[in-house]
Design a protein around this motif. Structure first.
Motif, PDB file in Angstrom:
ATOM      1  N   LEU A 127      62.498  19.133  43.405  1.00  0.00           N
ATOM      2  CA  LEU A 127      61.593  19.656  42.430  1.00  0.00           C
ATOM      3  C   LEU A 127      60.799  17.784  42.562  1.00  0.00           C
ATOM      4  N   ASP A 128      59.348  18.116  42.882  1.00  0.00           N
ATOM      5  CA  ASP A 128      58.423  16.958  43.209  1.00  0.00           C
ATOM      6  C   ASP A 128      59.361  15.883  44.528  1.00  0.00           C
ATOM      7  N   ARG A 129      60.183  16.250  45.408  1.00  0.00           N
ATOM      8  CA  ARG A 129      60.451  15.882  46.750  1.00  0.00           C
ATOM      9  C   ARG A 129      59.854  16.551  47.808  1.00  0.00           C
ATOM     10  N   ASP A 130      61.232  18.377  47.899  1.00  0.00           N
ATOM     11  CA  ASP A 130      60.630  18.998  48.166  1.00  0.00           C
ATOM     12  C   ASP A 130      59.776  20.287  47.466  1.00  0.00           C
ATOM     13  N   TYR A 131      59.437  19.895  46.709  1.00  0.00           N
ATOM     14  CA  TYR A 131      58.241  21.567  46.066  1.00  0.00           C
ATOM     15  C   TYR A 131      57.452  20.832  44.639  1.00  0.00           C
ATOM     16  N   THR A 132      56.214  20.953  45.027  1.00  0.00           N
ATOM     17  CA  THR A 132      55.547  21.091  43.798  1.00  0.00           C
ATOM     18  C   THR A 132      55.585  22.848  42.613  1.00  0.00           C
ATOM     19  N   ILE A 133      55.289  22.382  41.122  1.00  0.00           N
ATOM     20  CA  ILE A 133      54.696  23.524  40.349  1.00  0.00           C
ATOM     21  C   ILE A 133      53.680  23.087  39.793  1.00  0.00           C
ATOM     22  N   THR A 134      52.487  23.472  39.998  1.00  0.00           N
ATOM     23  CA  THR A 134      51.290  23.061  39.586  1.00  0.00           C
ATOM     24  C   THR A 134      51.184  24.684  38.429  1.00  0.00           C
ATOM     25  N   TYR A 135      50.238  24.496  37.264  1.00  0.00           N
ATOM     26  CA  TYR A 135      50.429  24.648  35.643  1.00  0.00           C
ATOM     27  C   TYR A 135      48.723  25.020  35.884  1.00  0.00           C
ATOM     28  N   GLU A 136      48.710  26.436  35.065  1.00  0.00           N
ATOM     29  CA  GLU A 136      47.384  26.727  34.358  1.00  0.00           C
ATOM     30  C   GLU A 136      47.421  27.488  33.486  1.00  0.00           C
ATOM     31  N   TYR A 137      46.787  27.543  32.553  1.00  0.00           N
ATOM     32  CA  TYR A 137      46.934  28.889  30.864  1.00  0.00           C
ATOM     33  C   TYR A 137      46.276  28.990  30.445  1.00  0.00           C
ATOM     34  N   CYS A 138      45.970  29.746  29.520  1.00  0.00           N
ATOM     35  CA  CYS A 138      45.099  30.423  28.630  1.00  0.00           C
ATOM     36  C   CYS A 138      45.227  31.391  27.271  1.00  0.00           C
ATOM     37  N   ASP A 139      44.585  31.038  26.649  1.00  0.00           N
ATOM     38  CA  ASP A 139      45.251  31.956  25.516  1.00  0.00           C
ATOM     39  C   ASP A 139      46.010  33.319  25.765  1.00  0.00           C
ATOM     40  N   PHE A 140      47.344  33.000  24.957  1.00  0.00           N
ATOM     41  CA  PHE A 140      48.043  34.672  24.745  1.00  0.00           C
ATOM     42  C   PHE A 140      47.096  35.657  25.017  1.00  0.00           C
ATOM     43  N   ALA A 141      46.383  36.050  23.218  1.00  0.00           N
ATOM     44  CA  ALA A 141      44.983  37.087  23.699  1.00  0.00           C
ATOM     45  C   ALA A 141      44.912  37.242  25.112  1.00  0.00           C
ATOM     46  N   ASP A 142      44.919  36.568  26.199  1.00  0.00           N
ATOM     47  CA  ASP A 142      43.682  36.672  26.603  1.00  0.00           C
ATOM     48  C   ASP A 142      44.110  36.717  28.084  1.00  0.00           C
ATOM     49  N   LYS A 143      45.260  36.980  27.779  1.00  0.00           N
ATOM     50  CA  LYS A 143      46.579  37.543  29.683  1.00  0.00           C
ATOM     51  C   LYS A 143      45.726  38.382  30.585  1.00  0.00           C
ATOM     52  N   ASN A 144      45.536  39.454  30.027  1.00  0.00           N
ATOM     53  CA  ASN A 144      45.129  40.308  30.658  1.00  0.00           C
ATOM     54  C   ASN A 144      43.418  40.563  30.238  1.00  0.00           C
ATOM     55  N   ASN A 145      43.299  40.114  30.426  1.00  0.00           N
ATOM     56  CA  ASN A 145      41.539  39.749  30.357  1.00  0.00           C
ATOM     57  C   ASN A 145      40.855  38.706  31.375  1.00  0.00           C
ATOM     58  N   PRO A 146      40.285  39.755  32.350  1.00  0.00           N
ATOM     59  CA  PRO A 146      39.924  39.007  33.790  1.00  0.00           C
ATOM     60  C   PRO A 146      38.995  37.956  33.714  1.00  0.00           C
ATOM     61  N   SER A 147      38.311  37.963  32.124  1.00  0.00           N
ATOM     62  CA  SER A 147      37.449  36.881  32.632  1.00  0.00           C
ATOM     63  C   SER A 147      37.704  36.030  31.702  1.00  0.00           C
ATOM     64  N   ALA A 148      39.478  35.533  31.230  1.00  0.00           N
ATOM     65  CA  ALA A 148      39.958  35.075  30.426  1.00  0.00           C
ATOM     66  C   ALA A 148      39.193  33.174  31.223  1.00  0.00           C
ATOM     67  N   ILE A 149      39.106  32.194  30.666  1.00  0.00           N
ATOM     68  CA  ILE A 149      39.437  31.129  31.112  1.00  0.00           C
ATOM     69  C   ILE A 149      40.533  30.358  31.021  1.00  0.00           C
ATOM     70  N   TYR A 150      41.067  29.910  32.684  1.00  0.00           N
ATOM     71  CA  TYR A 150      42.489  28.730  32.919  1.00  0.00           C
ATOM     72  C   TYR A 150      42.105  27.681  33.141  1.00  0.00           C
ATOM     73  N   THR A 151      41.963  26.851  31.881  1.00  0.00           N
ATOM     74  CA  THR A 151      42.485  25.062  32.345  1.00  0.00           C
ATOM     75  C   THR A 151      43.844  24.209  33.315  1.00  0.00           C
ATOM     76  N   GLN A 152      43.816  24.117  33.733  1.00  0.00           N
ATOM     77  CA  GLN A 152      44.732  23.397  34.482  1.00  0.00           C
ATOM     78  C   GLN A 152      45.513  22.415  33.942  1.00  0.00           C
ATOM     79  N   GLY A 153      47.060  22.403  34.178  1.00  0.00           N
ATOM     80  CA  GLY A 153      48.214  21.571  33.726  1.00  0.00           C
ATOM     81  C   GLY A 153      47.857  22.517  32.791  1.00  0.00           C
ATOM     82  N   LEU A 154      49.218  21.608  31.623  1.00  0.00           N
ATOM     83  CA  LEU A 154      49.797  22.242  30.839  1.00  0.00           C
ATOM     84  C   LEU A 154      48.635  21.783  29.120  1.00  0.00           C
ATOM     85  N   PRO A 155      49.325  23.302  27.921  1.00  0.00           N
ATOM     86  CA  PRO A 155      48.670  22.670  27.117  1.00  0.00           C
ATOM     87  C   PRO A 155      49.317  21.770  26.123  1.00  0.00           C
ATOM     88  N   VAL A 156      48.367  20.659  25.377  1.00  0.00           N
ATOM     89  CA  VAL A 156      48.459  19.762  24.094  1.00  0.00           C
ATOM     90  C   VAL A 156      48.712  19.744  22.751  1.00  0.00           C
TER      91      VAL A 156
END
Length: 290
Positions: free
Chosen positions: A156-185
């Motif tokens: 990791l961080d040499r041969d490949y990267t992992i990027t993340y985005e997240y939304c509220d778990f209740a919206d996981k099946n919502n096609p209009s869910a708004i995602y935030t880049q990175g991991l939650p705080v």
């Protein structure tokens, strides 16, 4: 009538010389040489070698990546990395075939493409949990990479990267869910998408891949909060206790009774008083008091 007995047997050595001939120009179309499996190998960490059938009892096949370069046997020839990142750069195998029955070499070539290998991201049964990280993005473990070619060790961080985005778990099946880049705080339940992307030649032998998982961020516990006793001589000024060590984003409230009404307004003292006890409480949505 048998007259063979009237003659003595005679023997004579006869030398037969078989000379090689030139390779026919149409060797690949007249059935003498046939090349199969030319395209679309999937990366597996080894060099793909086309199947070449030569209708000759004694022959040698060699390979090169340049027409006038050094030719190698199949065991020594190396060309194994995926071409999917650069499809315009077709890999051309230059092939030469020799046989004692033919003069020189028969030369031909074929294009080979090596597809990226699918890769899997395993996030422990699609569930992760992490403690509130004091105002920073939460930390989670590295995914377990699956379906790697034998001998490959991706870092990791040499041969490949992992990027993340997240939304509220209740919206996981919502096609209009708004995602935030990175991991939650902050604490909560989140639906997280993770994306694999190769960054070195080794990493790019694997297809960009997406995985998702449930992430629960649980509260941190308060620690290190204190207030010192206040003991001053009358000077006509207002004085109040000083609470220290509270984490960022905390709310401090004060009361003169442990079970009384608390307020964010500090309790101040100006005049002489005896043994006034000030109670305080600290709250923070990312911290637990239990």
């Amino acid at each position: 009538l048998d007259i063979s007995s009237n003659y003595n047997p005679v023997s004579k050595d006869i030398t037969v010389e078989v000379t090689p001939i030139n390779w026919p120009l149409d060797a690949t179309s007249n059935g003498l040489i046939r090349i199969e499996n030319l395209y679309n190998y999937t990366y597996d960490g080894t060099t793909p070698i086309p199947v070449i059938i030569v209708n000759d009892p004694d022959y040698t096949i060699e390979y090169s990546l340049t027409e006038n370069g050094t030719y190698y046997s199949a065991e020594s020839f190396s060309c194994k990395n995926s071409t999917a990142e650069r499809p315009e750069e077709k890999i051309t195998y230059f092939i030469r075939i020799s046989s004692p029955n033919y003069n020189g070499y028969f030369k031909t070539h074929t294009d080979v493409s090596i597809d990226q290998r699918p890769i899997g991201l395993d996030y422990t049964d699609n569930f992760q949990s992490s403690c509130y990280n004091r105002g920073s993005a939460v930390a989670i473990g590295e995914p377990r990479l699956t379906n790697l070619a034998s001998g490959d060790n991706l870092i990791l961080d040499r041969d490949y990267t992992i990027t993340y985005e997240y939304c509220d778990f209740a919206d996981k099946n919502n096609p209009s869910a708004i995602y935030t880049q990175g991991l939650p705080v902050n604490i909560g339940n989140y639906y997280v998408k993770a994306y694999y992307e190769g960054s070195t030649t080794l990493g790019k032998n694997y297809k960009p891949t997406e995985a998702s998982f449930h992430l629960y961020v649980y509260p941190e516990y308060f620690s290190g909060i204190s207030a010192e006793d206040l003991d001053v001589s009358y000077d006509g000024l207002e004085h109040s206790i000083n609470v220290t060590g509270e984490p960022l984003g905390s709310v401090i409230e004060y009361s003169t009774s442990i079970n009384g009404t608390y307020s964010t307004t500090p309790i101040v003292m100006t005049n002489v008083c005896e043994n006034l006890v000030v109670y305080y409480k600290v709250t923070n949505p990312n911290y637990s008091t239990e």
